[in-house]
Design a protein around this motif. Structure first.
Motif, PDB file in Angstrom:
ATOM      1  N   THR A  17      12.426 -40.683  36.801  1.00 31.00           N
ATOM      2  CA  THR A  17      11.602 -39.951  37.903  1.00 31.00           C
ATOM      3  C   THR A  17      12.826 -39.559  38.948  1.00 31.00           C
ATOM      4  OG1 THR A  17      10.039 -41.979  37.822  1.00 31.00           O
ATOM      5  CG2 THR A  17      10.367 -40.495  39.812  1.00 31.00           C
ATOM      6  N   PRO A  18      12.490 -37.978  39.279  1.00 35.76           N
ATOM      7  CA  PRO A  18      13.554 -37.240  40.223  1.00 35.76           C
ATOM      8  C   PRO A  18      13.562 -37.983  41.562  1.00 35.76           C
ATOM      9  CG  PRO A  18      11.842 -35.788  39.155  1.00 35.76           C
ATOM     10  CD  PRO A  18      11.514 -37.107  38.714  1.00 35.76           C
ATOM     11  N   ASN A  19      15.016 -37.838  42.061  1.00 32.16           N
ATOM     12  CA  ASN A  19      15.295 -38.565  43.174  1.00 32.16           C
ATOM     13  C   ASN A  19      15.093 -37.574  44.381  1.00 32.16           C
ATOM     14  OD1 ASN A  19      17.333 -36.866  42.996  1.00 32.16           O
ATOM     15  ND2 ASN A  19      18.790 -38.595  42.893  1.00 32.16           N
ATOM     16  N   ASP A  20      14.520 -36.440  44.309  1.00 33.13           N
ATOM     17  CA  ASP A  20      14.323 -35.509  45.321  1.00 33.13           C
ATOM     18  C   ASP A  20      13.491 -35.956  46.658  1.00 33.13           C
ATOM     19  OD1 ASP A  20      12.741 -34.979  43.507  1.00 33.13           O
ATOM     20  OD2 ASP A  20      12.782 -32.866  43.729  1.00 33.13           O
ATOM     21  N   CYS A  21      12.553 -36.858  46.326  1.00 29.14           N
ATOM     22  CA  CYS A  21      11.444 -37.296  47.124  1.00 29.14           C
ATOM     23  C   CYS A  21      11.854 -38.867  47.694  1.00 29.14           C
ATOM     24  CB  CYS A  21      10.207 -37.276  46.608  1.00 29.14           C
ATOM     25  SG  CYS A  21       9.389 -35.495  46.481  1.00 29.14           S
ATOM     26  N   ASP A  22      13.163 -39.334  47.358  1.00 31.93           N
ATOM     27  CA  ASP A  22      13.546 -40.553  47.847  1.00 31.93           C
ATOM     28  C   ASP A  22      13.449 -40.836  49.285  1.00 31.93           C
ATOM     29  OD1 ASP A  22      13.840 -41.133  45.072  1.00 31.93           O
ATOM     30  OD2 ASP A  22      15.861 -41.870  45.209  1.00 31.93           O
ATOM     31  N   VAL A  23      12.986 -41.976  49.653  1.00 33.67           N
ATOM     32  CA  VAL A  23      13.115 -42.489  51.224  1.00 33.67           C
ATOM     33  C   VAL A  23      14.013 -43.723  51.147  1.00 33.67           C
ATOM     34  CG1 VAL A  23      11.707 -43.123  53.130  1.00 33.67           C
ATOM     35  CG2 VAL A  23      11.057 -41.172  51.923  1.00 33.67           C
ATOM     36  N   ILE A  26      18.359 -58.966  56.353  1.00 33.04           N
ATOM     37  CA  ILE A  26      18.541 -57.503  56.182  1.00 33.04           C
ATOM     38  C   ILE A  26      17.581 -56.941  54.857  1.00 33.04           C
ATOM     39  CG2 ILE A  26      19.965 -55.607  56.003  1.00 33.04           C
ATOM     40  CD1 ILE A  26      20.369 -56.883  58.660  1.00 33.04           C
ATOM     41  N   LEU A  27      16.967 -55.787  54.920  1.00 30.22           N
ATOM     42  CA  LEU A  27      16.233 -55.209  53.892  1.00 30.22           C
ATOM     43  C   LEU A  27      16.904 -53.945  53.766  1.00 30.22           C
ATOM     44  CD1 LEU A  27      13.992 -55.047  51.553  1.00 30.22           C
ATOM     45  CD2 LEU A  27      12.515 -54.535  53.684  1.00 30.22           C
ATOM     46  N   ARG A  28      17.266 -53.704  52.584  1.00 30.09           N
ATOM     47  CA  ARG A  28      17.780 -52.448  52.191  1.00 30.09           C
ATOM     48  C   ARG A  28      16.673 -51.608  51.118  1.00 30.09           C
ATOM     49  NH1 ARG A  28      22.460 -54.998  53.013  1.00 30.09           N
ATOM     50  NH2 ARG A  28      23.876 -54.208  54.546  1.00 30.09           N
ATOM     51  N   ILE A  29      16.086 -50.538  51.431  1.00 27.71           N
ATOM     52  CA  ILE A  29      15.043 -50.130  50.387  1.00 27.71           C
ATOM     53  C   ILE A  29      15.025 -48.886  50.072  1.00 27.71           C
ATOM     54  CG2 ILE A  29      13.201 -49.922  52.296  1.00 27.71           C
ATOM     55  CD1 ILE A  29      11.278 -50.927  50.617  1.00 27.71           C
ATOM     56  N   CYS A  30      14.805 -48.371  48.812  1.00 31.04           N
ATOM     57  CA  CYS A  30      14.601 -47.050  48.144  1.00 31.04           C
ATOM     58  C   CYS A  30      13.232 -46.961  47.726  1.00 31.04           C
ATOM     59  CB  CYS A  30      15.895 -46.700  47.570  1.00 31.04           C
ATOM     60  SG  CYS A  30      15.883 -44.987  46.736  1.00 31.04           S
ATOM     61  N   VAL A  31      12.552 -45.945  48.092  1.00 31.51           N
ATOM     62  CA  VAL A  31      11.203 -45.839  47.663  1.00 31.51           C
ATOM     63  C   VAL A  31      11.252 -44.397  46.781  1.00 31.51           C
ATOM     64  CG1 VAL A  31       8.734 -45.627  48.044  1.00 31.51           C
ATOM     65  CG2 VAL A  31      10.201 -46.723  49.563  1.00 31.51           C
ATOM     66  N   ARG A  32      10.769 -44.429  45.751  1.00 34.69           N
ATOM     67  CA  ARG A  32      10.910 -43.249  44.688  1.00 34.69           C
ATOM     68  C   ARG A  32       9.695 -42.974  44.138  1.00 34.69           C
ATOM     69  NH1 ARG A  32      15.784 -42.745  40.698  1.00 34.69           N
ATOM     70  NH2 ARG A  32      16.759 -42.198  42.859  1.00 34.69           N
ATOM     71  N   SER A  33       9.152 -41.725  44.489  1.00 35.96           N
ATOM     72  CA  SER A  33       7.748 -41.157  44.137  1.00 35.96           C
ATOM     73  C   SER A  33       8.141 -39.563  43.964  1.00 35.96           C
ATOM     74  CB  SER A  33       6.831 -41.398  44.838  1.00 35.96           C
ATOM     75  OG  SER A  33       6.830 -40.627  45.864  1.00 35.96           O
ATOM     76  N   GLN A  34       6.924 -39.029  43.322  1.00 35.08           N
ATOM     77  CA  GLN A  34       7.233 -37.501  43.337  1.00 35.08           C
ATOM     78  C   GLN A  34       6.469 -36.672  44.362  1.00 35.08           C
ATOM     79  OE1 GLN A  34       6.246 -37.250  38.718  1.00 35.08           O
ATOM     80  NE2 GLN A  34       7.961 -35.987  38.989  1.00 35.08           N
ATOM     81  N   ASP A  35       6.023 -37.450  45.357  1.00 34.95           N
ATOM     82  CA  ASP A  35       5.449 -36.991  46.539  1.00 34.95           C
ATOM     83  C   ASP A  35       6.441 -37.711  47.832  1.00 34.95           C
ATOM     84  OD1 ASP A  35       3.671 -36.704  48.854  1.00 34.95           O
ATOM     85  OD2 ASP A  35       2.161 -36.506  47.393  1.00 34.95           O
ATOM     86  N   GLU A  36       6.981 -36.962  48.773  1.00 33.14           N
ATOM     87  CA  GLU A  36       7.759 -37.257  49.654  1.00 33.14           C
ATOM     88  C   GLU A  36       6.892 -37.960  50.791  1.00 33.14           C
ATOM     89  OE1 GLU A  36      11.486 -36.215  52.436  1.00 33.14           O
ATOM     90  OE2 GLU A  36      10.607 -34.519  51.332  1.00 33.14           O
ATOM     91  N   ALA A  37       5.645 -37.526  51.292  1.00 30.63           N
ATOM     92  CA  ALA A  37       4.702 -38.214  51.755  1.00 30.63           C
ATOM     93  C   ALA A  37       4.337 -39.336  51.683  1.00 30.63           C
ATOM     94  CB  ALA A  37       3.399 -36.981  52.315  1.00 30.63           C
TER      95      ALA A  37
END
Length: 376
Positions: free
Chosen positions: A278-284, A355-366
């Motif tokens: 999955t591309p990472n350009d919409c990661d938050v 402490i929570l560190r989180i990375c959300v990955r999808s193909q829709d930044e919103a």
């Protein structure tokens, strides 16, 4: 609360293992492409697809066109048979003792009540149906629970009502709702239940149109049951006295509609493979201090609940190897609109602060942003 700083990503499952490169012929690779669901889930999805006109629209059948089938949820001890197994209530099928879908499980479609009413069926396919929420105690004179049906552009609130008073018949039963987020939701339709006799459950509905321009966030609804009471003979059910009866209002508990209600708990196959393809350009990416939790187990359980996602690779189980060691959490799901979502998180108790560190990955930044904003 949210904190700044660069999130530290947990390793992917199997990342510590030695890489082995296998050369697979191209044609064989096509055949070896893993299914994003089990055969039992696939069978149920096809049955649901066919049951609601999917085969009549002339479009080719594809995995993406199938309704989502959520992972089974462990039974909850409290409540009746319907609410005690959230997976069945939410459109799941009966499960085996090991937690998986049984091969000959009966297909239970929680959205069947929606499709049965023409005005609601016209809204399109239900993306997911949430487990019933009890809005009254089970011992009250009128027992009310709500099933939230999520569609692409609408939410259908199904209020199941049971009259427990033998001397009464309820007529023209509807639910009045006051919405805390009028910019996000607009009530466009209310469907009454014509009559509720003693002990027989009936349903009334409220349809909300969702503003596609507004980000999905938490909303609450003050709910009040409105109806007319007609007195009846408890033995025969015959009407006694005034046939028109008298008007009555009955406030019930506040109903919450959360971003997590829009997330289907589904596996996307092998987590590491799904993440890396999955591309990472919409990661938050975010970092939070979860002040309310002092134990890793509690923090893990609540983060999963906040996000409404499916834990992967057993990461919901905390292994106490070393005090203060970080715990990786891997989650997957599909957001409304059939958007696959993956989460890599790291939880750590650092100087008595969670402490929570989180990375959300999808193909829709919103979508990635809305999912990250579920943490509260």
């Amino acid at each position: 609360g949210r904190r700044g700083g660069e999130p530290m990503e947990p390793p992917l499952p199997g990342e510590e293992e030695e890489e082995v490169t296998n050369v697979v012929p191209e044609k064989a690779a096509m055949l070896l492409e893993p299914l994003p669901m089990s055969f039992a889930h696939l069978e149920k999805a096809v049955k649901l697809y066919a049951a609601h006109g999917g085969v009549e629209d002339g479009q080719p059948l594809s995995i993406d066109a199938l309704p989502v089938v959520e992972e089974p949820v462990a039974p909850v001890a409290k409540g009746d048979a319907l609410s005690s197994n959230p997976s069945v209530a939410a459109g799941g099928a009966a499960t085996t003792s090991s937690g998986g879908l049984s091969a000959d499980a009966e297909v239970v479609d929680a959205a069947a009540a929606v499709y049965a009413i023409p005005e609601l069926g016209e809204l399109g396919r239900v993306f997911r149906s949430c487990a019933p929420v009890e809005l009254t105690e089970s011992e009250t004179e009128y027992v009310v629970k709500c099933v939230k049906h999520i569609l692409d552009g609408h939410v259908v609130l199904q209020f199941d009502v049971t009259n427990t008073i033998a001397e009464q018949q309820l007529v023209d039963v509807s639910m009045k709702v006051e919405n805390s987020e009028p910019e996000l939701y607009d009530e466009i339709l209310s469907i009454k239940c014509d009559k509720l006799v003693y002990g027989v459950q009936g349903s009334c509905f409220v349809v909300l149109a969702r503003n596609p321009e507004a980000p999905i966030s938490h909303a609450s609804f003050n709910c009040e049951l409105e109806f007319r009471v007609v007195e009846v003979d408890p033995d025969t059910g015959d009407i006694e006295g005034d046939e028109d009866g008298f008007e009555e209002n009955y406030p019930v508990e506040t109903l919450d509609l959360n971003t997590a209600d829009y997330m289907a708990k589904v596996s996307l196959g092998d987590f590491r493979r799904a993440w890396e393809t999955t591309p990472n350009d919409c990661d938050v990416e975010e970092k939070f201090a979860l002040q309310q939790f002092k134990k890793l187990e509690d923090a893990v359980e609540n983060v999963i609940e906040f996000l409404g996602m499916q834990p992967c690779d057993g990461s919901d189980k905390v292994q106490h190897a070393k005090k203060g060691a970080p715990h990786p959490l891997y989650l997957s799901g599909k957001f409304v609109g059939n958007v696959p979502v993956l989460v890599r998180a790291m939880l750590q108790l650092d100087s008595s602060q969670m402490i929570l560190r989180i990375c959300v990955r999808s193909q829709d930044e919103a979508v990635s942003r809305m999912v990250a904003d579920c943490i509260r």
